[in-house]
Design a protein around this motif. Structure first.
Motif, short mmCIF file in Angstrom:
data_model
loop_
_atom_site.label_atom_id
_atom_site.label_comp_id
_atom_site.label_asym_id
_atom_site.label_seq_id
_atom_site.Cartn_x
_atom_site.Cartn_y
_atom_site.Cartn_z
N THR A 28 0.95 -1.06 0.00
CA THR A 28 0.00 0.10 -0.15
C THR A 28 0.94 1.05 -0.10
O THR A 28 1.96 1.26 0.41
CB THR A 28 -0.83 -0.20 1.10
OG1 THR A 28 -2.04 1.01 1.23
CG2 THR A 28 -0.22 0.07 2.55
N LEU A 29 0.45 2.28 -0.44
CA LEU A 29 1.22 3.51 -0.68
C LEU A 29 1.25 4.04 0.85
O LEU A 29 0.31 4.17 1.48
CB LEU A 29 0.69 4.48 -1.51
CG LEU A 29 0.74 4.21 -2.95
CD1 LEU A 29 -0.11 5.10 -3.80
CD2 LEU A 29 2.03 4.19 -3.56
N ASN A 30 2.45 4.82 1.11
CA ASN A 30 2.45 5.11 2.65
C ASN A 30 2.18 6.78 2.42
O ASN A 30 1.92 7.17 1.13
CB ASN A 30 3.94 5.07 3.27
CG ASN A 30 4.97 5.79 2.45
OD1 ASN A 30 4.86 6.89 1.65
ND2 ASN A 30 6.08 5.02 2.39
N ALA A 31 2.03 7.49 3.51
CA ALA A 31 1.60 8.84 3.10
C ALA A 31 2.36 9.61 2.56
O ALA A 31 1.90 10.50 1.84
CB ALA A 31 1.38 9.44 4.71
N LYS A 32 3.65 9.42 2.62
CA LYS A 32 4.83 10.14 1.71
C LYS A 32 4.49 9.80 0.22
O LYS A 32 4.54 10.85 -0.60
CB LYS A 32 6.18 9.82 2.09
CG LYS A 32 7.29 10.69 1.57
CD LYS A 32 8.68 10.40 1.88
CE LYS A 32 9.53 10.99 1.18
NZ LYS A 32 10.96 10.62 1.67
N ASP A 33 4.39 8.72 -0.05
CA ASP A 33 3.95 8.33 -1.43
C ASP A 33 2.55 8.87 -1.85
O ASP A 33 2.65 9.51 -2.97
CB ASP A 33 3.74 6.98 -1.70
CG ASP A 33 5.36 6.14 -1.70
OD1 ASP A 33 6.20 6.92 -1.86
OD2 ASP A 33 5.23 5.01 -1.17
N ARG A 34 1.58 8.87 -1.30
CA ARG A 34 0.19 9.36 -1.56
C ARG A 34 0.41 10.81 -1.63
O ARG A 34 -0.03 11.47 -2.46
CB ARG A 34 -0.70 9.22 -0.49
CG ARG A 34 -1.16 7.59 -0.53
CD ARG A 34 -2.72 7.46 0.23
NE ARG A 34 -2.34 7.77 1.89
CZ ARG A 34 -1.59 7.31 2.86
NH1 ARG A 34 -1.12 5.84 2.48
NH2 ARG A 34 -1.53 7.73 4.10
N THR A 69 13.86 -3.03 -9.45
CA THR A 69 12.80 -2.36 -8.95
C THR A 69 12.82 -1.91 -7.40
O THR A 69 12.49 -3.01 -6.91
CB THR A 69 11.38 -2.72 -9.20
OG1 THR A 69 11.47 -2.94 -10.86
CG2 THR A 69 10.29 -1.76 -8.75
N PRO A 70 13.06 -0.78 -6.94
CA PRO A 70 13.15 -0.68 -5.69
C PRO A 70 11.92 -0.95 -4.76
O PRO A 70 10.77 -0.71 -5.54
CB PRO A 70 13.69 0.69 -5.32
CG PRO A 70 14.17 1.21 -6.43
CD PRO A 70 13.42 0.39 -7.56
N MET A 71 11.86 -1.26 -3.66
CA MET A 71 10.63 -1.67 -2.81
C MET A 71 9.77 -0.59 -2.33
O MET A 71 8.73 -0.42 -2.13
CB MET A 71 10.93 -2.50 -1.48
CG MET A 71 11.47 -3.86 -1.86
SD MET A 71 10.55 -5.05 -2.79
CE MET A 71 9.64 -5.66 -1.37
N ARG A 72 10.55 0.75 -2.21
CA ARG A 72 9.79 1.84 -1.90
C ARG A 72 10.69 2.98 -2.37
O ARG A 72 11.53 2.91 -3.18
CB ARG A 72 9.81 1.97 -0.45
CG ARG A 72 11.02 1.95 0.35
CD ARG A 72 10.95 1.84 1.81
NE ARG A 72 11.92 1.61 2.47
CZ ARG A 72 12.19 0.37 2.79
NH1 ARG A 72 11.55 -1.01 2.06
NH2 ARG A 72 13.29 -0.23 3.35
N GLY A 73 10.23 4.19 -2.21
CA GLY A 73 10.92 5.49 -2.69
C GLY A 73 10.25 6.32 -3.96
O GLY A 73 10.26 7.19 -4.17
N HIS A 74 9.14 5.73 -4.40
CA HIS A 74 8.17 6.24 -5.59
C HIS A 74 6.90 5.35 -5.50
O HIS A 74 7.27 4.23 -5.52
CB HIS A 74 9.05 6.27 -6.82
CG HIS A 74 8.39 7.03 -7.73
ND1 HIS A 74 6.97 6.79 -8.50
CD2 HIS A 74 8.75 8.32 -8.19
CE1 HIS A 74 6.69 7.84 -9.29
NE2 HIS A 74 7.74 8.73 -9.10
N PRO A 75 5.78 5.98 -5.79
CA PRO A 75 4.60 5.27 -5.76
C PRO A 75 4.50 4.08 -6.77
O PRO A 75 3.92 3.20 -6.83
CB PRO A 75 3.53 6.32 -6.11
CG PRO A 75 4.08 7.68 -5.40
CD PRO A 75 5.53 7.68 -5.63
N VAL A 76 5.26 4.60 -8.34
CA VAL A 76 5.32 3.54 -9.04
C VAL A 76 6.14 2.20 -8.65
O VAL A 76 5.65 1.20 -9.05
CB VAL A 76 5.87 4.15 -10.40
CG1 VAL A 76 6.13 3.17 -11.52
CG2 VAL A 76 5.13 5.30 -10.78
N PHE A 77 7.17 2.53 -7.92
CA PHE A 77 8.00 1.30 -7.52
C PHE A 77 6.98 0.35 -6.73
O PHE A 77 7.07 -0.90 -6.76
CB PHE A 77 9.27 1.57 -6.73
CG PHE A 77 10.04 2.38 -7.32
CD1 PHE A 77 10.26 2.31 -8.76
CD2 PHE A 77 10.83 3.25 -6.84
CE1 PHE A 77 11.10 2.95 -9.49
CE2 PHE A 77 12.00 3.94 -7.45
CZ PHE A 77 12.04 3.93 -8.87
#
Length: 133
Positions: A28-34, A69-77
């Motif tokens: 799920t997207l975290n607050a920063k990604d959202r 593909t990183p696990m986090r750092g951008h909503p697309v990832f």
């Protein structure tokens, strides 16, 4: 699934199958990604997705395939892991797109559509969860 003729029913069927995967369904997207996705807007995020797919997934033999593909750092990832569009192995297993050849434009568009659909759904689901508390 024939990526050149992906329908919303195809995507719904894919998402249904993905929802039964413990690994895929935990994303799920975290607050920063959202916040990032809201600030940039759908068009920009879709351009990012298209660029990431073209550079990291579309080549016949992507660099570091399986780890590109990183696990986090951008909503697309995050969306790529949630939708099994993170590497060529997952594309083969979940989307039926064989390895060892470049992705066609239609296949790249399919991946972007799946990723963007997931991001939009996740953001809407998160909004709905907040308003239903």
């Amino acid at each position: 699934m024939d990526p050149s003729s992906t329908t919303q029913a195809d995507i719904a069927s894919l998402f249904d199958r993905l929802s039964r995967s413990t690994f895929r369904s935990r994303f799920t997207l975290n607050a920063k990604d959202r916040a990032y996705a809201r600030a940039k807007g759908r068009e920009t995020i879709a351009r990012h997705a298209a660029d990431f797919i073209e550079k990291r997934l579309a080549p016949a033999r992507p660099a570091n395939d399986g780890k590109q593909t990183p696990m986090r750092g951008h909503p697309v990832f995050v969306a790529q892991h949630a939708t099994a569009t993170c590497c060529r192995g997952c594309l083969m297993k979940w989307h039926g797109i064989e390895k060892g050849r470049p992705l066609s434009e239609a296949e790249q568009a399919h991946v972007v559509e799946v990723v963007m659909t997931w991001i939009i759904r996740d953001m809407n689901d998160n909004t709905n969860r907040k308003t239903n508390r």
